[in-house]
Write a protein that holds these residues in place. Structure first.
Motif, short mmCIF file in Angstrom:
data_model
loop_
_atom_site.label_atom_id
_atom_site.label_comp_id
_atom_site.label_asym_id
_atom_site.label_seq_id
_atom_site.Cartn_x
_atom_site.Cartn_y
_atom_site.Cartn_z
N TYR A 1 0.84 -1.19 0.00
CA TYR A 1 0.00 0.00 0.00
C TYR A 1 0.88 1.25 0.00
CZ TYR A 1 -3.58 3.29 1.36
OH TYR A 1 -4.43 4.35 1.39
N LEU A 2 0.57 2.19 -0.89
CA LEU A 2 1.47 3.33 -1.07
C LEU A 2 0.98 4.61 -0.38
CD1 LEU A 2 2.25 2.68 -4.85
CD2 LEU A 2 3.65 2.04 -2.85
N GLY A 3 0.00 4.49 0.46
CA GLY A 3 -0.46 5.67 1.20
C GLY A 3 -1.47 6.49 0.40
N THR A 4 -2.12 5.86 -0.58
CA THR A 4 -3.04 6.56 -1.49
C THR A 4 -4.08 7.43 -0.77
OG1 THR A 4 -2.82 4.54 -2.78
CG2 THR A 4 -4.46 6.14 -3.55
N CYS A 5 -4.61 6.96 0.34
CA CYS A 5 -5.71 7.70 0.99
C CYS A 5 -5.26 8.61 2.14
CB CYS A 5 -6.76 6.72 1.51
SG CYS A 5 -7.53 5.76 0.20
N ARG A 6 -3.94 8.67 2.35
CA ARG A 6 -3.43 9.45 3.49
C ARG A 6 -3.98 10.88 3.55
NH1 ARG A 6 2.58 9.73 6.02
NH2 ARG A 6 2.89 7.52 6.43
N GLN A 7 -4.03 11.53 2.39
CA GLN A 7 -4.45 12.95 2.38
C GLN A 7 -5.91 13.14 2.02
OE1 GLN A 7 -2.16 14.66 3.61
NE2 GLN A 7 -0.38 13.37 3.17
N LYS A 8 -6.65 12.05 1.82
CA LYS A 8 -8.00 12.21 1.29
C LYS A 8 -9.04 12.68 2.30
CE LYS A 8 -7.94 8.86 -2.51
NZ LYS A 8 -8.41 7.51 -2.84
N GLN A 9 -8.73 12.53 3.58
CA GLN A 9 -9.69 12.95 4.62
C GLN A 9 -11.06 12.30 4.44
OE1 GLN A 9 -8.57 14.96 7.00
NE2 GLN A 9 -6.81 15.95 6.09
N LEU A 10 -11.07 11.01 4.15
CA LEU A 10 -12.34 10.30 3.99
C LEU A 10 -13.09 10.32 5.32
CD1 LEU A 10 -10.93 7.31 1.92
CD2 LEU A 10 -12.42 9.15 1.07
N LYS A 11 -14.42 10.30 5.23
CA LYS A 11 -15.19 10.45 6.47
C LYS A 11 -16.11 9.27 6.77
CE LYS A 11 -13.90 14.54 7.94
NZ LYS A 11 -12.49 14.21 8.10
N ASP A 12 -16.45 8.49 5.75
CA ASP A 12 -17.45 7.44 5.96
C ASP A 12 -16.81 6.13 6.42
OD1 ASP A 12 -19.52 5.75 6.01
OD2 ASP A 12 -20.10 5.99 3.90
N ALA A 13 -16.70 5.99 7.74
CA ALA A 13 -15.99 4.83 8.31
C ALA A 13 -16.64 3.50 7.91
CB ALA A 13 -15.95 4.95 9.83
N SER A 14 -17.93 3.53 7.62
CA SER A 14 -18.61 2.26 7.33
C SER A 14 -18.16 1.67 5.99
CB SER A 14 -20.12 2.46 7.34
OG SER A 14 -20.48 3.25 6.23
N GLN A 15 -17.56 2.50 5.15
CA GLN A 15 -17.14 2.03 3.82
C GLN A 15 -15.63 1.82 3.73
OE1 GLN A 15 -19.31 1.28 1.38
NE2 GLN A 15 -20.83 1.73 2.95
N CYS A 16 -14.94 2.03 4.85
CA CYS A 16 -13.48 2.11 4.77
C CYS A 16 -12.77 1.21 5.77
CB CYS A 16 -13.04 3.55 5.08
SG CYS A 16 -13.51 4.74 3.83
N ALA A 17 -11.53 0.89 5.44
CA ALA A 17 -10.63 0.28 6.43
C ALA A 17 -9.94 1.43 7.17
CB ALA A 17 -9.60 -0.57 5.72
#
Ligand code: GLU
Length: 295
Positions: A111-127
């Protein structure tokens, strides 16, 4: 005070490899006049087998491996794991990730850190991944000295909670070893690689890492770990002596003739009194010095 532990996952009954880990951790704890705790790592229901926890505990009793304090079940600790994750999400020590396994494979497997800066918010859809700030590429083992971990593995922002909501083994094991006051981890050599990630978690928590001792792993003729698929049948509970002596030989004991016919409790006690780390085989992966049939 020395506090050790045995932490089986209830994915099946105790087999030869897990008996070796139980005995090694027991001898190491009791030869230090320490406590020996048992923790059932039941946080992965899809891999669990009904009744396995009680079978494991029964096997430990049959082999006269009596634990101190109450058995801790990881399934009772889910709130503590979630609280730590919530804290890290606020602090930036962890982040949500929506990448699929397929995408990561396409990126080369790590894993190359793709989502590090994305600030995703929906925990139910994410690891949830740890923001890796303390990559650990080697550590000192009490018997085997410096053990190394591949760089790409050490640097990866690894998963601490899966997209399906299950907590990762590395997170639970570290939070529980701290919670139980464990001072030294003794376990099979199959867990050398995760040790790097676990030390990274201690550093993130600002906690001093524990001491580690890894025990040789029993492998079959083709070099594979003995597992349920290949011969790792449940150990014998009706006649434990031969299996106990074989597991002790595997851990490097030269068994005294005087205890060959002793009762189980006396054999285990003899093991505590005669246990030395230097007796452990030089290799971390070994074929048992007796046929698989005896396992
Ligand atoms: N639950 C893990 C297993 O059965 C062992 C955990 C540990 O000893 O750190 O493989």
């Amino acid at each position: 005070m020395y506090i050790g532990r045995f932490a089986p996952s209830p994915s099946g009954p105790l087999h030869f490899g897990s008996l070796v880990a139980a005995l090694g951790s027991y001898f190491q704890a009791k030869s230090h006049a320490g406590k020996w705790l048992v923790r059932i790592e039941d946080i992965d229901p899809p891999r669990e087998v009904e009744g396995a926890s009680s079978l494991i505990l029964k096997a430990l009793e049959t082999y006269q491996l009596h634990w101190d304090d109450k058995v801790l079940y990881q399934s009772h600790r889910l709130d503590a794991y979630q609280d730590q994750i919530d804290q890290w999400l606020i602090d930036g020590h962890a982040y949500l990730c929506e990448c699929t396994r397929k995408q990561i494979k396409a990126d080369g497997g790590f894993y190359l850190g793709t989502c590090r800066q994305k600030q995703l918010k929906d925990a139910s859809q994410c690891a949830v991944r740890l923001t890796m700030q303390h990559p650990i590429e080697s550590f000192t083992d009490q018997r085997y000295g410096t053990l190394t971990i591949p760089e790409a593995l050490a640097k990866e922002d690894f998963i601490i909670k899966r997209r399906d909501g299950l907590f990762a083994y590395n997170l639970a094991v570290v939070l529980d070893d701290i919670y139980q006051g464990v001072t030294e981890v003794v376990r099979g050599a199959d867990l050398i690689e995760p040790t790097g990630r676990q030390i990274s978690l201690y550093k993130t928590l600002g906690h001093k890492p524990l001491r580690y001792l890894h025990l040789p792993l029993a492998i079959d003729d083709s070099g594979n770990k003995l597992s349920k698929q290949n011969h790792a049948t449940a150990i014998d509970l009706s006649n434990p002596r031969p299996t106990l002596l074989n597991a002790m030989r595997f851990l490097g004991f030269t068994i005294d003739d005087s205890i060959l016919n002793a009762d189980i409790e006396s054999i285990v006690q003899w093991g505590v009194e005669n246990w030395h780390l230097l007796q452990l085989p030089d290799e971390l992966k070994i074929k048992p010095p007796f046929s698989n049939d005896a396992l």
